[in-house]
Design a protein around this motif. Structure first.
Motif, PDB file in Angstrom:
ATOM      1  N   ALA A 191       1.635  -4.867  -4.403  1.00 22.82           N
ATOM      2  CA  ALA A 191       3.130  -4.477  -4.815  1.00 22.82           C
ATOM      3  C   ALA A 191       2.840  -3.497  -6.053  1.00 22.82           C
ATOM      4  CB  ALA A 191       3.699  -5.594  -5.536  1.00 22.82           C
ATOM      5  N   SER A 192       3.483  -2.611  -5.879  1.00 23.43           N
ATOM      6  CA  SER A 192       3.442  -1.371  -6.980  1.00 23.43           C
ATOM      7  C   SER A 192       4.174  -1.738  -8.140  1.00 23.43           C
ATOM      8  CB  SER A 192       3.986  -0.104  -6.619  1.00 23.43           C
ATOM      9  OG  SER A 192       5.255  -0.276  -6.300  1.00 23.43           O
ATOM     10  N   ARG A 193       4.931  -2.988  -8.191  1.00 29.89           N
ATOM     11  CA  ARG A 193       5.461  -3.500  -9.448  1.00 29.89           C
ATOM     12  C   ARG A 193       4.306  -4.118 -10.280  1.00 29.89           C
ATOM     13  NH1 ARG A 193       6.559  -8.120 -11.186  1.00 29.89           N
ATOM     14  NH2 ARG A 193       8.687  -8.173 -11.677  1.00 29.89           N
ATOM     15  N   ASN A 194       3.084  -4.668  -9.543  1.00 31.69           N
ATOM     16  CA  ASN A 194       2.164  -5.372 -10.427  1.00 31.69           C
ATOM     17  C   ASN A 194       0.758  -4.359 -10.794  1.00 31.69           C
ATOM     18  OD1 ASN A 194       3.712  -7.812 -10.513  1.00 31.69           O
ATOM     19  ND2 ASN A 194       2.890  -8.322  -8.182  1.00 31.69           N
ATOM     20  N   PHE A 195       0.657  -3.711  -9.649  1.00 31.52           N
ATOM     21  CA  PHE A 195      -0.448  -2.621  -9.813  1.00 31.52           C
ATOM     22  C   PHE A 195      -0.475  -1.314  -9.679  1.00 31.52           C
ATOM     23  CE2 PHE A 195      -2.117  -7.076  -8.590  1.00 31.52           C
ATOM     24  CZ  PHE A 195      -2.927  -7.181  -9.563  1.00 31.52           C
ATOM     25  N   SER A 196      -0.788  -0.292 -10.159  1.00 33.32           N
ATOM     26  CA  SER A 196      -0.618   1.028 -10.165  1.00 33.32           C
ATOM     27  C   SER A 196      -1.691   1.464  -9.163  1.00 33.32           C
ATOM     28  CB  SER A 196      -1.095   1.751 -11.375  1.00 33.32           C
ATOM     29  OG  SER A 196      -1.068   1.085 -12.775  1.00 33.32           O
ATOM     30  N   HIS A 197      -1.373   2.560  -8.385  1.00 33.02           N
ATOM     31  CA  HIS A 197      -1.954   3.058  -6.990  1.00 33.02           C
ATOM     32  C   HIS A 197      -2.464   1.353  -6.413  1.00 33.02           C
ATOM     33  CE1 HIS A 197      -1.905   6.581  -8.998  1.00 33.02           C
ATOM     34  NE2 HIS A 197      -2.486   6.179 -10.318  1.00 33.02           N
ATOM     35  N   PRO A 198      -1.538   0.748  -6.000  1.00 29.42           N
ATOM     36  CA  PRO A 198      -1.951  -0.591  -5.310  1.00 29.42           C
ATOM     37  C   PRO A 198      -3.019  -0.426  -4.006  1.00 29.42           C
ATOM     38  CG  PRO A 198       0.605  -0.065  -4.767  1.00 29.42           C
ATOM     39  CD  PRO A 198      -0.286   0.847  -5.737  1.00 29.42           C
ATOM     40  N   THR A 199      -2.776   0.495  -3.356  1.00 32.47           N
ATOM     41  CA  THR A 199      -3.963   0.429  -2.063  1.00 32.47           C
ATOM     42  C   THR A 199      -5.043   1.175  -2.373  1.00 32.47           C
ATOM     43  OG1 THR A 199      -2.701   2.406  -1.152  1.00 32.47           O
ATOM     44  CG2 THR A 199      -1.842   0.491  -0.544  1.00 32.47           C
ATOM     45  N   GLU A 200      -5.054   1.621  -3.644  1.00 30.50           N
ATOM     46  CA  GLU A 200      -6.498   2.330  -3.893  1.00 30.50           C
ATOM     47  C   GLU A 200      -7.655   1.205  -4.257  1.00 30.50           C
ATOM     48  OE1 GLU A 200      -7.935   5.215  -7.400  1.00 30.50           O
ATOM     49  OE2 GLU A 200      -6.003   5.583  -6.762  1.00 30.50           O
ATOM     50  N   PHE A 201      -8.818   1.415  -3.723  1.00 32.20           N
ATOM     51  CA  PHE A 201     -10.011   0.604  -4.037  1.00 32.20           C
ATOM     52  C   PHE A 201     -10.461   1.165  -5.248  1.00 32.20           C
ATOM     53  CE2 PHE A 201     -14.389  -0.557  -3.868  1.00 32.20           C
ATOM     54  CZ  PHE A 201     -14.549  -1.805  -3.563  1.00 32.20           C
ATOM     55  N   ALA A 202     -10.202   0.375  -6.566  1.00 34.15           N
ATOM     56  CA  ALA A 202     -10.599   1.118  -8.016  1.00 34.15           C
ATOM     57  C   ALA A 202     -11.256  -0.023  -8.739  1.00 34.15           C
ATOM     58  CB  ALA A 202      -9.353   1.754  -8.452  1.00 34.15           C
ATOM     59  N   PRO A 203     -12.690  -0.314  -8.587  1.00 31.48           N
ATOM     60  CA  PRO A 203     -12.926  -1.003  -9.370  1.00 31.48           C
ATOM     61  C   PRO A 203     -12.970  -0.717 -10.755  1.00 31.48           C
ATOM     62  CG  PRO A 203     -14.865  -0.406  -7.833  1.00 31.48           C
ATOM     63  CD  PRO A 203     -13.405   0.525  -7.675  1.00 31.48           C
ATOM     64  N   ASN A 233     -16.689  -3.009   3.407  1.00 30.60           N
ATOM     65  CA  ASN A 233     -15.739  -2.095   4.344  1.00 30.60           C
ATOM     66  C   ASN A 233     -15.081  -0.911   2.987  1.00 30.60           C
ATOM     67  OD1 ASN A 233     -13.257  -1.010   5.226  1.00 30.60           O
ATOM     68  ND2 ASN A 233     -13.386  -2.639   6.791  1.00 30.60           N
ATOM     69  N   HIS A 234     -14.642  -1.337   1.956  1.00 24.72           N
ATOM     70  CA  HIS A 234     -14.098  -0.568   1.075  1.00 24.72           C
ATOM     71  C   HIS A 234     -15.114   0.232   0.225  1.00 24.72           C
ATOM     72  CE1 HIS A 234     -10.588  -3.178   1.703  1.00 24.72           C
ATOM     73  NE2 HIS A 234      -9.931  -1.913   1.312  1.00 24.72           N
ATOM     74  N   LEU A 235     -16.338  -0.225   0.088  1.00 23.50           N
ATOM     75  CA  LEU A 235     -17.222   0.685  -0.506  1.00 23.50           C
ATOM     76  C   LEU A 235     -17.736   1.891   0.497  1.00 23.50           C
ATOM     77  CD1 LEU A 235     -19.529  -2.140  -2.305  1.00 23.50           C
ATOM     78  CD2 LEU A 235     -18.366  -0.158  -3.451  1.00 23.50           C
ATOM     79  N   LEU A 236     -17.908   1.486   1.653  1.00 23.07           N
ATOM     80  CA  LEU A 236     -18.265   2.515   2.813  1.00 23.07           C
ATOM     81  C   LEU A 236     -17.185   3.506   2.848  1.00 23.07           C
ATOM     82  CD1 LEU A 236     -20.205   0.239   5.279  1.00 23.07           C
ATOM     83  CD2 LEU A 236     -21.048   1.848   4.076  1.00 23.07           C
ATOM     84  N   ARG A 237     -16.138   3.146   2.509  1.00 22.45           N
ATOM     85  CA  ARG A 237     -14.941   4.450   2.587  1.00 22.45           C
ATOM     86  C   ARG A 237     -14.784   4.960   1.309  1.00 22.45           C
ATOM     87  NH1 ARG A 237     -11.291   3.229   6.554  1.00 22.45           N
ATOM     88  NH2 ARG A 237     -11.600   1.492   7.815  1.00 22.45           N
ATOM     89  N   SER A 238     -15.539   4.522   0.269  1.00 28.61           N
ATOM     90  CA  SER A 238     -15.387   5.391  -0.887  1.00 28.61           C
ATOM     91  C   SER A 238     -16.961   5.642  -1.151  1.00 28.61           C
ATOM     92  CB  SER A 238     -14.423   4.696  -2.091  1.00 28.61           C
ATOM     93  OG  SER A 238     -13.997   3.562  -1.585  1.00 28.61           O
ATOM     94  N   PRO A 239     -17.664   6.416  -0.981  1.00 24.50           N
ATOM     95  CA  PRO A 239     -19.133   6.481  -1.235  1.00 24.50           C
ATOM     96  C   PRO A 239     -19.328   7.032  -2.742  1.00 24.50           C
ATOM     97  CG  PRO A 239     -18.229   8.100   0.540  1.00 24.50           C
ATOM     98  CD  PRO A 239     -17.035   7.247   0.111  1.00 24.50           C
ATOM     99  N   ASP A 240     -18.580   7.454  -3.471  1.00 25.67           N
ATOM    100  CA  ASP A 240     -18.514   7.536  -4.991  1.00 25.67           C
ATOM    101  C   ASP A 240     -18.417   6.312  -5.528  1.00 25.67           C
ATOM    102  OD1 ASP A 240     -15.887   7.436  -4.131  1.00 25.67           O
ATOM    103  OD2 ASP A 240     -15.224   8.031  -6.155  1.00 25.67           O
ATOM    104  N   LYS A 241     -17.752   5.327  -5.236  1.00 28.75           N
ATOM    105  CA  LYS A 241     -17.882   3.907  -5.663  1.00 28.75           C
ATOM    106  C   LYS A 241     -19.228   3.055  -5.190  1.00 28.75           C
ATOM    107  CE  LYS A 241     -13.790   5.127  -6.873  1.00 28.75           C
ATOM    108  NZ  LYS A 241     -12.275   4.798  -6.885  1.00 28.75           N
ATOM    109  N   LEU A 242     -19.540   3.287  -3.997  1.00 27.74           N
ATOM    110  CA  LEU A 242     -20.730   2.642  -3.716  1.00 27.74           C
ATOM    111  C   LEU A 242     -21.993   3.299  -4.375  1.00 27.74           C
ATOM    112  CD1 LEU A 242     -22.305   1.177  -1.568  1.00 27.74           C
ATOM    113  CD2 LEU A 242     -22.173   2.902   0.043  1.00 27.74           C
ATOM    114  N   ASN A 243     -21.868   4.513  -4.553  1.00 29.93           N
ATOM    115  CA  ASN A 243     -23.192   5.286  -5.090  1.00 29.93           C
ATOM    116  C   ASN A 243     -23.158   4.825  -6.817  1.00 29.93           C
ATOM    117  OD1 ASN A 243     -24.172   6.575  -3.311  1.00 29.93           O
ATOM    118  ND2 ASN A 243     -23.088   8.614  -3.856  1.00 29.93           N
TER     119      ASN A 243
END
Ligand code: HEM
Length: 463
Positions: free
Chosen positions: A364-376, A276-286
């Protein structure tokens, strides 16, 4: 009425947890918590309460929730003193044998010791051919369904040496459907907080309502019995149980059932979440597809568990999937032992309930920067990728939990996740079919597990 007033006064002002913030009704009563749980909304609400009230909050009169990374260590890896509250232990109907989730601590230690060789990394390598064989088949539209079939077929094979045949028939096996009935199970779970109502309801449930569960039991019994009768020399988990010569038939059955349930639902969640997340971020999928197709330029057979270990980007993708789509999004609750304990610097009296809620903690942004971003890339060690995420608190992330009750299936899980995703993306170009809206992951309901909505995906054979 007097008692009720006393209870409210006590819970709000006199209780040892009264200094912790949280929504008023939740601090006064257990009921709002249970209602939210039954509606499939509890982890979402706990997440929003953390955003509103802070890192340590009170979510029921006797319960605290922590999104502070150190709480993981303080709650889950302090030996065996912190036990799962009784209301969250589940014994299947009609069975009394010890199972990993519902048994006492000494029994748990005994069972984990027996099972340990079957969950070792070496054993997982021996099981690799069975995992690989299911990936040779394929045909897909809804990836939730298809990956669930695949995960069930694999885990049946690895547990008792025969698959469910879901992929062959491309339908759910009755067993698989019954495990999906978590919604009913969670209502039963909530009722355990009201023992009188619970025993009344259990006593008045007609046997026909339990028919599906009973059928599933018969099949489990049959599979385990056939496997036992067939004798040794196959690397599966019933084989490991047999080798110990110290488990009863019923213990083998209840624990096989638990392993099949734990090992299929989790893998399905991570893989459908990742796709699901890869399909929403084609650059990561590629990026991932490129890496896979250049690392394995000629033959799909080269895609082995050991070769895949050297693809950090693949692991980054899978870790990011487990962060955003944790298989157990709700906190794994534990009782504070008599005498109390210090959790993340706070002294909590004995008998209270505590947990770290993965869904809230991982976003939580206290634990992860850009917490909702799918960033491998946040999981890669090279400077360029990780600088944006240098403040991430990696110790806040424990997808397999910690301590004596952590996930014993980690080696197998990593092997399955890597092989299934790598071979799928190596062979097919994935895209969102025209007119299709993928489910928004975080908006799905949660009844212990994510209520995964159909995820239609177009597969085009690359070669
Ligand atoms: C992505 C894959 C997986 C994830 C993220 C995962 C995660 C977890 C977590 C967090 C727990 C602790 C539950 C609690 O304390 O309430 C757990 C327990 C467990 N897992 Fe997994 N798991 C995965 C795959 C598997 C697989 C493939 C198997 C079996 C082959 C498995 C078997 C079990 C069992 C038997 C338990 C209960 C352990 C105990 O209570 O001692 N898991 N898992």
């Amino acid at each position: 009425a007097k008692y009720l007033v006393f209870q409210i006064i006590n819970n709000l002002w006199l209780h040892p947890l009264s200094k912790y913030p949280g929504p008023l009704l939740w601090r006064a009563f257990r009921f709002p918590f249970l209602l939210s749980m039954v509606r499939g909304n509890l982890p979402h609400q706990i997440k929003s309460f953390h955003e509103k009230y802070g890192d340590i909050i009170r979510v029921a009169p006797d319960e605290l929730s922590f999104i502070v990374p150190e709480a993981w260590r303080d709650i889950y890896s302090k030996g065996r003193e912190f036990v799962r509250p009784d209301q969250f232990k589940d014994q299947p109907p009609g069975k009394t044998a010890a199972n990993l989730i519902a048994c006492s601590e000494p029994e748990h230690a005994r069972l984990r010791k027996i099972l340990a060789p079957g969950f070792s990394e070496k054993y997982a390598m021996e099981q690799e051919p069975f995992i690989q064989s299911y990936n040779d088949q394929s045909s897909a539209v809804d990836v939730v369904e298809w990956i669930n079939y695949l995960a069930f077929d694999v885990i049946g094979d690895l547990t008792w040496g025969s698959s469910f045949g879901c992929l062959d028939g491309l339908t759910y096996h009755p067993w698989v459907q019954t495990v999906g009935q978590f919604k009913a199970a969670i209502v039963v779970g909530a009722l355990k907080f009201y023992p009188l109502v619970y025993s009344f309801l259990m006593a008045s449930t007609p046997p026909s309502a339990l028919q599906a569960v009973m059928d599933m039991w018969k099949l489990t019994e049959q599979n385990v019995r056939e496997r036992v009768a067939g004798g040794a020399s196959r690397p599966d988990l019933v084989g490991t149980m047999m080798a110990s010569e110290s488990m009863t038939q019923e213990e083998m059955e209840v624990n096989s059932m638990l392993i099949v349930a734990a090992g299929s639902e989790s893998v399905t969640t991570v893989l459908t979440g990742v796709i699901n997340h890869l399909l929403r971020s084609p650059d990561k999928l590629n990026t991932l597809v490129e890496k896979l197709r250049t690392t394995f330029p000629s033959s799909e057979q080269d895609i082995t568990g050991s070769a895949l270990k050297s693809l950090p980007y693949l692991d980054g993708v899978l870790n990011e999937g487990m962060r955003l789509c944790p298989t157990i999004p709700d906190g794994m609750r534990r009782n504070i032992p008599a005498g109390g304990a210090t959790i993340a610097g706070q002294f909590v009296p004995g008998g209270m309930v505590v947990s770290v809620p993965p869904f809230a903690t991982y976003r939580a942004s206290r634990n992860f920067s850009h917490p909702t971003e799918f960033a491998p890339e946040r999981w890669l060690s090279d400077e360029a990728s990780s600088s944006k995420f240098k403040d991430d608190s990696k110790i806040a992330f424990n997808p397999f939990s910690l301590g004596a009750h952590n996930c014993p299936g980690q080696n197998l899980a990593w092997l399955e996740l890597r092989i299934i995703l790598a071979r799928l993306l190596w062979r097919y170009d994935l895209s969102i079919p025209p007119g299709v809206d993928l489910p928004r992951w975080e908006e799905q309901g949660i009844w212990w597990f994510w209520d995964k909505q159909p995820t239609m995906v177009r597969f085009r054979k690359f070669r």
